[in-house]
Design an enzyme around this catalytic site. Structure first.
Site, short mmCIF file in Angstrom:
data_model
loop_
_atom_site.label_atom_id
_atom_site.label_comp_id
_atom_site.label_asym_id
_atom_site.label_seq_id
_atom_site.Cartn_x
_atom_site.Cartn_y
_atom_site.Cartn_z
N LEU A 173 0.96 -23.02 -5.41
CA LEU A 173 -0.23 -22.84 -6.29
C LEU A 173 -0.62 -24.18 -6.98
CD1 LEU A 173 0.89 -19.55 -8.35
CD2 LEU A 173 -0.72 -20.03 -6.63
N GLY A 174 0.39 -25.15 -6.97
CA GLY A 174 0.27 -26.35 -7.61
C GLY A 174 1.41 -27.22 -7.56
N GLU A 175 1.21 -28.42 -8.02
CA GLU A 175 2.53 -29.39 -8.07
C GLU A 175 2.16 -30.16 -9.37
OE1 GLU A 175 4.72 -32.26 -5.16
OE2 GLU A 175 2.85 -31.27 -4.51
N GLY A 178 8.17 -30.28 -10.34
CA GLY A 178 8.18 -29.86 -8.87
C GLY A 178 6.70 -28.92 -8.62
N VAL A 212 4.95 -25.45 -7.60
CA VAL A 212 4.79 -23.90 -8.27
C VAL A 212 4.38 -23.15 -7.22
CG1 VAL A 212 3.77 -22.31 -10.08
CG2 VAL A 212 4.37 -24.73 -10.48
N ASP A 239 0.58 -31.97 -25.17
CA ASP A 239 -0.28 -32.34 -23.90
C ASP A 239 -1.27 -31.39 -23.76
OD1 ASP A 239 -0.55 -33.81 -21.77
OD2 ASP A 239 1.00 -32.68 -20.48
#
Length: 412
Positions: A90-92, A96, A98, A218
């Site tokens: 799904l993403g990074e 790490g 996902v 963030d």
């Protein structure tokens, strides 16, 4: 990630030099782990919160004294993600990758099974902070519950394998919807943009309202995830900090965050205030209005930092029309947009004490929503030459904004 649970401010050098990294993040210096002899078999029960305080401020949320999470086996998560197959990514982010997973649940004595879609974050073996980040995410999100915070379902700790299991957010991140083009990602309507802004504001307000105020640190479009109904939920609490004590106005910490979103007082001094988050919220409001990234080196000189460029436009109605996202196609109530622009300006105040609280931000946005103003009928380019100029001006700029980036935004 890098959530620190120390309630006392960390010491930082009197002079802080902040250099934008190639990843788009900013940091004042290399990280040095201070954890020694940490046991990898236990989850801390330390609680820096008052459960009642959060509930009083926002009855729909609560903070538990201890984590309440399911412990998954590595075999379960391998099976759910098809052995962490690349097609399921799904993403990074810094922690790490996902992965999307399917968790089967079979009832006792039943031949049929049901399941749940999940998001599994797997630690990169080369991750800098590793176990500290993983443990802090468990200790924090495992105790907190609010409709506008992503839910942590459980974790896995087997040998060197560290994993976190989250609820799956069907619509991905706000960043994807604002800045990416294509048939898969449709432009967001004004109503949905306002809904997302209110949800994200409520998440921040809940964190700020707890007895031990939580500074998110963030806040950005890529950390706002959306469910199937476009309800916004904050994700990735890796940089969060407990706020200052009653006798202090701020904490001092190493400068970390994302370039373009970090508050100026924090970048300059390392002094982190609760209202430093509110500056980042103002930046995201500007992105929601314009459809432009907080920082884009491909934009013309003088326009690369969004807030520096558009601040004068947010205060004048005529100038605001020129910078509104053309993908809205004029289908928005201008009075409402102007009110949101004014709120963004207040959040972007250079002095943190002059920024509104997140509770006030929520109230302001809900007043805009309650007004239920309808967009005026869109004028054609023939009726209004400035509209045609606006579209031609942004067409080139939006195309350059969608070039590949060096990093992939974190996602759940």
């Amino acid at each position: 990630m890098g959530l620190c649970w120390s309630s006392s401010p960390s010491k930082s050098p009197s002079t802080t030099t902040t250099t934008p990294a190639s990843t788009g993040n900013i940091s004042s210096g290399p990280f040095k782990s201070t954890t020694t002899g940490t046991s990898r078999s236990t989850i801390s029960n330390f609680s820096g919160f008052s459960a009642a305080s959060g509930e009083d401020a926002y009855p729909e949320g609560q903070i538990l004294p201890n984590p309440n999470l399911r412990i998954f086996s590595l075999a379960e998560l391998r099976a759910s993600t098809r052995n962490f197959k690349s097609e399921n990514v799904l993403g990074e982010g810094g922690f790490g990758k996902v992965f999307k997973g399917w968790l089967e649940e079979k009832g006792p004595g039943s031949h049929s099974s049901t399941g749940t879609v999940i998001a599994v974050k797997k630690l990169n073996s080369e991750s800098f902070q590793g176990f500290e980040e993983w443990q802090c995410e468990v200790n924090f999100l495992g105790r907190i519950s609010h409709p506008n915070l992503v839910k942590l379902l459980g974790y896995c700790l087997e040998g060197d394998d560290l994993l976190l299991v989250y609820e799956y957010m069907q619509k991905g991140s706000l960043e994807n919807h604002l800045f990416r083009k294509g048939s898969v990602v449709q432009p967001l309507s004004w109503e949905i943009r306002l809904k997302i802004a209110i949800g994200a504001a409520k998440g921040l307000a809940f964190l700020h309202a707890s007895e031990k105020q939580v500074i998110y640190r963030d806040f950005k479009a890529s950390n706002i995830l959306l469910d199937a109904s476009y309800n916004a939920k904050l994700s990735d609490f890796g940089l969060a900090k407990l706020g200052p004590s009653a006798s202090q106005s701020h904490i001092t910490t190493r400068v970390m965050g994302t370039q373009g979103y970090a508050a100026p007082e924090y970048v300059a001094t390392g002094h982190l205030y609760v209202k430093s988050d509110n500056y980042g919220f103002g930046v995201v409001l500007a992105e929601i209005l314009t459809g432009l990234r907080a920082v884009d080196p491909l934009r013309p000189t003088g326009q690369q930092n969004l807030t520096d460029w558009i601040k004068p436009h947010l205060s004048e109605r005529r100038k605001l029309r020129r910078i509104m996202d053309p993908r809205l196609e004029g289908k928005y109530p201008f009075k409402s947009a102007f009110r949101v622009a004014q709120l963004a300006l207040k959040c972007l105040e250079p002095e943190q004490k002059n920024r509104p609280s997140m509770k006030e931000v929520v109230e302001s946005l809900e007043l805009v929503l309650a007004a239920n103003e309808k967009p005026l009928e869109r004028r054609t380019a023939r009726d209004s030459p400035s509209v045609g100029h606006q579209q031609s001006h942004y067409r080139r700029e939006h195309l350059t904004s969608f070039q590949p980036r060096q990093t992939v935004a974190r996602a759940h």
